[in-house]
Scaffold this motif. Structure first.
Motif, PDB file in Angstrom:
ATOM      1  N   GLU A 162      25.604  31.010  40.382  1.00  0.00           N
ATOM      2  CA  GLU A 162      26.241  29.940  39.597  1.00  0.00           C
ATOM      3  C   GLU A 162      27.756  30.092  39.550  1.00  0.00           C
ATOM      4  N   PHE A 163      28.227  31.219  39.013  1.00  0.00           N
ATOM      5  CA  PHE A 163      29.669  31.359  38.773  1.00  0.00           C
ATOM      6  C   PHE A 163      30.492  31.247  40.062  1.00  0.00           C
ATOM      7  N   ILE A 164      30.161  32.082  41.045  1.00  0.00           N
ATOM      8  CA  ILE A 164      31.002  32.114  42.253  1.00  0.00           C
ATOM      9  C   ILE A 164      31.002  30.754  42.964  1.00  0.00           C
ATOM     10  N   PRO A 165      29.811  30.172  43.261  1.00  0.00           N
ATOM     11  CA  PRO A 165      29.864  28.853  43.935  1.00  0.00           C
ATOM     12  C   PRO A 165      30.485  27.754  43.077  1.00  0.00           C
ATOM     13  N   ARG A 166      30.286  27.800  41.757  1.00  0.00           N
ATOM     14  CA  ARG A 166      30.850  26.749  40.885  1.00  0.00           C
ATOM     15  C   ARG A 166      32.379  26.764  40.957  1.00  0.00           C
ATOM     16  N   VAL A 167      32.949  27.978  40.872  1.00  0.00           N
ATOM     17  CA  VAL A 167      34.417  28.087  40.923  1.00  0.00           C
ATOM     18  C   VAL A 167      34.904  27.711  42.323  1.00  0.00           C
ATOM     19  N   ALA A 168      34.243  28.261  43.340  1.00  0.00           N
ATOM     20  CA  ALA A 168      34.713  28.060  44.718  1.00  0.00           C
ATOM     21  C   ALA A 168      34.608  26.597  45.148  1.00  0.00           C
ATOM     22  N   LYS A 169      33.620  25.879  44.582  1.00  0.00           N
ATOM     23  CA  LYS A 169      33.417  24.483  44.995  1.00  0.00           C
ATOM     24  C   LYS A 169      33.858  23.501  43.911  1.00  0.00           C
ATOM     25  N   VAL A 192      39.247  31.489  26.085  1.00  0.00           N
ATOM     26  CA  VAL A 192      39.801  31.998  27.355  1.00  0.00           C
ATOM     27  C   VAL A 192      40.823  33.103  27.119  1.00  0.00           C
ATOM     28  N   SER A 193      41.497  33.039  25.988  1.00  0.00           N
ATOM     29  CA  SER A 193      42.542  34.040  25.716  1.00  0.00           C
ATOM     30  C   SER A 193      41.955  35.436  25.512  1.00  0.00           C
ATOM     31  N   ASP A 194      40.655  35.554  25.331  1.00  0.00           N
ATOM     32  CA  ASP A 194      40.040  36.882  25.201  1.00  0.00           C
ATOM     33  C   ASP A 194      39.838  37.548  26.567  1.00  0.00           C
ATOM     34  N   ILE A 195      40.005  36.781  27.652  1.00  0.00           N
ATOM     35  CA  ILE A 195      39.708  37.325  28.988  1.00  0.00           C
ATOM     36  C   ILE A 195      41.001  37.696  29.706  1.00  0.00           C
ATOM     37  N   LYS A 196      41.030  38.881  30.254  1.00  0.00           N
ATOM     38  CA  LYS A 196      42.193  39.373  31.007  1.00  0.00           C
ATOM     39  C   LYS A 196      41.727  39.823  32.397  1.00  0.00           C
ATOM     40  N   LYS A 197      42.692  39.920  33.280  1.00  0.00           N
ATOM     41  CA  LYS A 197      42.488  40.541  34.601  1.00  0.00           C
ATOM     42  C   LYS A 197      41.426  39.860  35.467  1.00  0.00           C
ATOM     43  N   MET A 198      41.424  38.529  35.443  1.00  0.00           N
ATOM     44  CA  MET A 198      40.603  37.771  36.394  1.00  0.00           C
ATOM     45  C   MET A 198      41.271  37.890  37.762  1.00  0.00           C
ATOM     46  N   THR A 199      40.488  37.824  38.825  1.00  0.00           N
ATOM     47  CA  THR A 199      41.074  37.881  40.173  1.00  0.00           C
ATOM     48  C   THR A 199      40.419  36.864  41.099  1.00  0.00           C
ATOM     49  N   ILE A 200      41.250  36.149  41.840  1.00  0.00           N
ATOM     50  CA  ILE A 200      40.775  35.355  42.985  1.00  0.00           C
ATOM     51  C   ILE A 200      41.282  36.072  44.232  1.00  0.00           C
ATOM     52  N   TRP A 201      40.379  36.320  45.160  1.00  0.00           N
ATOM     53  CA  TRP A 201      40.751  36.932  46.445  1.00  0.00           C
ATOM     54  C   TRP A 201      40.619  35.888  47.557  1.00  0.00           C
ATOM     55  N   GLY A 202      41.505  35.962  48.570  1.00  0.00           N
ATOM     56  CA  GLY A 202      41.311  35.214  49.813  1.00  0.00           C
ATOM     57  C   GLY A 202      41.973  33.864  49.871  1.00  0.00           C
ATOM     58  N   ASN A 203      41.199  32.887  50.361  1.00  0.00           N
ATOM     59  CA  ASN A 203      41.723  31.566  50.709  1.00  0.00           C
ATOM     60  C   ASN A 203      41.469  30.584  49.568  1.00  0.00           C
ATOM     61  N   HIS A 204      42.333  29.594  49.397  1.00  0.00           N
ATOM     62  CA  HIS A 204      42.028  28.488  48.471  1.00  0.00           C
ATOM     63  C   HIS A 204      41.088  27.533  49.208  1.00  0.00           C
ATOM     64  N   SER A 205      39.825  27.947  49.258  1.00  0.00           N
ATOM     65  CA  SER A 205      38.810  27.154  49.957  1.00  0.00           C
ATOM     66  C   SER A 205      37.476  27.609  49.386  1.00  0.00           C
ATOM     67  N   ALA A 206      36.413  27.045  49.904  1.00  0.00           N
ATOM     68  CA  ALA A 206      35.091  27.409  49.376  1.00  0.00           C
ATOM     69  C   ALA A 206      34.708  28.854  49.687  1.00  0.00           C
ATOM     70  N   GLN A 227      36.699  31.400  48.979  1.00  0.00           N
ATOM     71  CA  GLN A 227      37.407  32.280  48.030  1.00  0.00           C
ATOM     72  C   GLN A 227      36.416  33.137  47.254  1.00  0.00           C
ATOM     73  N   TYR A 228      36.900  34.273  46.742  1.00  0.00           N
ATOM     74  CA  TYR A 228      36.020  35.130  45.937  1.00  0.00           C
ATOM     75  C   TYR A 228      36.601  35.349  44.540  1.00  0.00           C
ATOM     76  N   PRO A 229      36.002  34.672  43.544  1.00  0.00           N
ATOM     77  CA  PRO A 229      36.401  34.943  42.157  1.00  0.00           C
ATOM     78  C   PRO A 229      35.689  36.209  41.673  1.00  0.00           C
ATOM     79  N   ASP A 230      36.459  37.207  41.274  1.00  0.00           N
ATOM     80  CA  ASP A 230      35.955  38.566  41.022  1.00  0.00           C
ATOM     81  C   ASP A 230      36.053  38.885  39.530  1.00  0.00           C
ATOM     82  N   ILE A 231      34.891  39.108  38.903  1.00  0.00           N
ATOM     83  CA  ILE A 231      34.932  39.465  37.473  1.00  0.00           C
ATOM     84  C   ILE A 231      34.706  40.961  37.245  1.00  0.00           C
ATOM     85  N   PHE A 232      34.590  41.730  38.353  1.00  0.00           N
ATOM     86  CA  PHE A 232      34.275  43.159  38.175  1.00  0.00           C
ATOM     87  C   PHE A 232      35.435  43.955  37.569  1.00  0.00           C
TER      88      PHE A 232
END
Ligand code: NAD
Ligand code: LMR
Length: 330
Positions: free
Chosen positions: A220-227, A177-191, A193-198
């Motif tokens: 897979e990624f977006i729904p897995r994180v959001a749910k 995980v330490s190799d990854i930088k600049k992750m972003t979650i946008w919006g609401n803490h709910s299903a 939400q948009y986890p953005d890897i762009f």
């Protein structure tokens, strides 16, 4: 050498699951740093005060060098007196047959008086993190009822979502995980939400390019994180607690101590209109922090895929705001 005066940290819902995972880490110095003594001020409802007293006995038994003392309250006015850091964890869970509107109303009964109490008695430098769900809108209720406290001091937790996204992406790419930088979650803490890897980077390379798998991203990624919260409830039989406490530690630690150069974190903060999110909504953004203040990262390009998902989550936040406004909570 004289020790610095203790920082007052108020934790609500102190006898709950998250409280039990959180308090010991605060008292051990992981929230603020190994040079900062803390005084804990625990708030519970009267029926849970005895359980909170039991937790305080255990805190005493740890003999934490940084713990200056623990006080327990069932009155928010007293619990928030002089508080520097307020962690609003206690909330009314959704029970069978309860509609979302009922949940907002029940939580209004908690977060309105807590906002008023913070307004009346907290220290001038108070920083507030709301964990109790629906976290963004509970934070909005507390903030709206604390007109003398700068609005930007009220934040809600999306760091757990951020950490979940880091872990899922790291597994996909088989990197630490330490190799990854600049992750972003946008919006609401709910299903929604948009986890953005762009805009995320893996050892300096764009993460979306490194993944190069749109189907995995969207299906897979977006729904897995959001749910993920629902997945934990399903598998563990109770909502996330230790991971939520860990994220709360990360959120406040980084707010107080700063984010590392070349990285950012996700925090739900009052919007200043950035990225078209209506001003005042407490929405998750990428932020950098320094000197105890955060700034929303500016200038990120958003394509239609990202824009649509951010807009959907922000619309949900606007609907929640309208609902609590109708209830006279803000
Ligand atoms: P829990 O039910 O184990 O504990 C909640 C505690 O809050 C209880 O001890 C209860 O007595 C107390 N409480 C209720 N009303 C209160 C009030 N008015 N003042 C003070 N204390 C009060 O719940 P938990 O597992 O610790 O979760 C707490 C909240 O955090 C829930 O709303 C949960 O949905 C939320 N949560 C948020 C995230 C996030 O990422 N934002 C993650 C996990 C859980
Ligand atoms: C989580 O994300 O784990 C929680 O917010 C889930 C919940 O509903 O308590």
């Amino acid at each position: 050498m004289t020790q610095a005066p203790p920082v007052n940290v108020t934790v609500t819902g102190a006898a709950g699951q998250i409280g039990y995972a959180l308090l010991f880490r605060i008292a051990s110095g992981q929230l603020l740093g190994q040079d900062k003594p803390v005084r804990l001020r625990l708030l519970e409802i009267p029926q849970a005060v005895k359980a909170a007293e039991g937790v305080a006995l255990e805190l005493e038994d740890c003999a934490f060098p940084l713990l200056a003392g623990t006080d327990i309250f069932d009155d928010p006015k007293k619990a928030f007196e002089g508080t520097n850091i307020a962690l609003l964890v206690g909330a009314r869970p959704r029970t069978k047959g309860m509609e979302r509107g009922d949940l907002l109303e029940a939580n209004g009964g908690i977060f309105k008086p807590q906002g008023e109490a913070i307004n009346a008695g907290a220290a001038d430098d108070v920083k507030v993190l709301v964990v109790g769900n629906p976290a963004n809108t509970n934070a909005l209720i507390a903030q709206a009822n604390a007109p003398d406290v700068p609005a930007e001091r009220f934040t809600a937790m999306t760091r757990l979502d951020h950490n979940r996204a880091l872990a899922q992406l790291a597994t996909k790419l088989a990197v630490p995980v330490s190799d990854i930088k600049k992750m972003t979650i946008w919006g609401n803490h709910s299903a929604t939400q948009y986890p953005d890897i762009f805009h995320a980077e893996v050892k300096g390379e764009n993460a979306a390019a490194a993944v190069n798998d749109q189907t995995w991203l969207a299906e897979e990624f977006i729904p897995r994180v959001a749910k993920r919260g629902a997945e934990i409830i399903e598998v563990r039989g109770a909502s996330s607690a230790a991971s939520a406490a860990s994220a709360a530690i990360d959120h406040v630690h980084d707010w107080v101590n700063g984010t590392p150069e070349g990285d950012w974190v996700s925090m739900a903060v009052p919007s200043d209109g950035s990225y078209g999110v209506p001003a005042g909504l407490i929405s998750s953004f990428p932020v950098t922090t320094t000197g105890g203040r955060y700034e929303i990262v500016q200038g990120l390009d958003l394509d239609d895929f990202s824009r649509d998902r951010i807009d959907a989550s922000v619309k949900e936040l606007a609907d929640e705001r309208d609902a609590v406004r109708k209830l006279g909570l803000i």
